[in-house]
Design a protein around this motif. Sequence first.
Motif, PDB file in Angstrom:
ATOM      1  N   SER A  51       0.813  -1.224   0.000  1.00 12.96           N
ATOM      2  CA  SER A  51       0.000   0.000   0.000  1.00 12.96           C
ATOM      3  C   SER A  51       0.845   1.270   0.000  1.00 12.96           C
ATOM      4  O   SER A  51       0.426   2.283  -0.564  1.00 12.96           O
ATOM      5  N   ALA A  52       2.029   1.244   0.570  1.00 11.12           N
ATOM      6  CA  ALA A  52       2.895   2.430   0.584  1.00 11.12           C
ATOM      7  C   ALA A  52       3.368   2.801  -0.819  1.00 11.12           C
ATOM      8  O   ALA A  52       3.724   3.957  -1.071  1.00 11.12           O
ATOM      9  N   LEU A  53       3.341   1.865  -1.748  1.00  7.99           N
ATOM     10  CA  LEU A  53       3.792   2.145  -3.112  1.00  7.99           C
ATOM     11  C   LEU A  53       2.805   3.001  -3.888  1.00  7.99           C
ATOM     12  O   LEU A  53       3.138   3.525  -4.943  1.00  7.99           O
ATOM     13  N   ALA A  54       1.616   3.169  -3.372  1.00  3.06           N
ATOM     14  CA  ALA A  54       0.621   4.018  -4.037  1.00  3.06           C
ATOM     15  C   ALA A  54       1.124   5.452  -4.181  1.00  3.06           C
ATOM     16  O   ALA A  54       0.677   6.181  -5.067  1.00  3.06           O
ATOM     17  N   GLY A  55       2.062   5.851  -3.356  1.00  4.67           N
ATOM     18  CA  GLY A  55       2.630   7.194  -3.423  1.00  4.67           C
ATOM     19  C   GLY A  55       3.798   7.323  -4.391  1.00  4.67           C
ATOM     20  O   GLY A  55       4.350   8.402  -4.556  1.00  4.67           O
ATOM     21  N   CYS A  56       4.185   6.248  -5.024  1.00  5.00           N
ATOM     22  CA  CYS A  56       5.294   6.270  -5.983  1.00  5.00           C
ATOM     23  C   CYS A  56       4.722   6.587  -7.366  1.00  5.00           C
ATOM     24  O   CYS A  56       4.596   5.713  -8.233  1.00  5.00           O
ATOM     25  N   ALA A  57       4.394   7.840  -7.575  1.00  6.70           N
ATOM     26  CA  ALA A  57       3.649   8.278  -8.752  1.00  6.70           C
ATOM     27  C   ALA A  57       4.353   8.051 -10.081  1.00  6.70           C
ATOM     28  O   ALA A  57       3.699   7.946 -11.117  1.00  6.70           O
ATOM     29  N   ALA A  58       5.676   7.965 -10.082  1.00  7.07           N
ATOM     30  CA  ALA A  58       6.419   7.806 -11.332  1.00  7.07           C
ATOM     31  C   ALA A  58       6.802   6.361 -11.621  1.00  7.07           C
ATOM     32  O   ALA A  58       7.505   6.082 -12.590  1.00  7.07           O
ATOM     33  N   LEU A  59       6.326   5.436 -10.811  1.00  7.73           N
ATOM     34  CA  LEU A  59       6.727   4.039 -10.941  1.00  7.73           C
ATOM     35  C   LEU A  59       6.246   3.433 -12.263  1.00  7.73           C
ATOM     36  O   LEU A  59       5.058   3.434 -12.563  1.00  7.73           O
ATOM     37  N   HIS A  60       7.202   2.953 -13.056  1.00  2.15           N
ATOM     38  CA  HIS A  60       6.914   2.328 -14.343  1.00  2.15           C
ATOM     39  C   HIS A  60       7.036   0.804 -14.275  1.00  2.15           C
ATOM     40  O   HIS A  60       6.285   0.098 -14.913  1.00  2.15           O
ATOM     41  N   LYS A  61       8.036   0.347 -13.539  1.00  4.75           N
ATOM     42  CA  LYS A  61       8.312  -1.091 -13.495  1.00  4.75           C
ATOM     43  C   LYS A  61       8.425  -1.529 -12.042  1.00  4.75           C
ATOM     44  O   LYS A  61       9.156  -0.929 -11.259  1.00  4.75           O
ATOM     45  N   LEU A  62       7.704  -2.611 -11.711  1.00  3.11           N
ATOM     46  CA  LEU A  62       7.700  -3.143 -10.355  1.00  3.11           C
ATOM     47  C   LEU A  62       7.854  -4.657 -10.411  1.00  3.11           C
ATOM     48  O   LEU A  62       7.115  -5.336 -11.110  1.00  3.11           O
TER      49      LEU A  62
END
Length: 129
Positions: A51-62
């Motif tokens: 859920s904390a990754l919801a703030g990673c607005a520029a995330l392209h690849k996970l």
Amino acid sequence: LEVTDVSALAGCPALHTLYAGSTRIDVSSLAGFATLHTLSLFDAHDVTDVSALAGCAALHKLVLGFTLVIDLSPLAGLATLHTLKLYRCCRVTDVSPLADCATLHTLGLRTIARLTDAGTLRGAAHTRP
């Protein structure tokens, strides 16, 4: 090396890629990474909640392979996510929260034993075995 908290790196505005695989990382320490483009948590067995990754607005690849993540709904709002690898995420049973990820074009679902239906993604993503 037992890395758990990477929050100090959030102050690095040019940080583009973070490989934190095989660590005991606390995912909540990634909440402030607004410019992070690529994140690999491969083999980070303690990862259960993203859920904390919801703030990673520029995330392209996970990359979440070999984690214990169950709920993918926090990723649904990532407007730039185009590649998600869930290899051997043995607790994932439902990928329907990803159906509205308009930019998602590559989804790795290899060896997810409990996944029963990926049909909700038809037309929304290109899946690879």
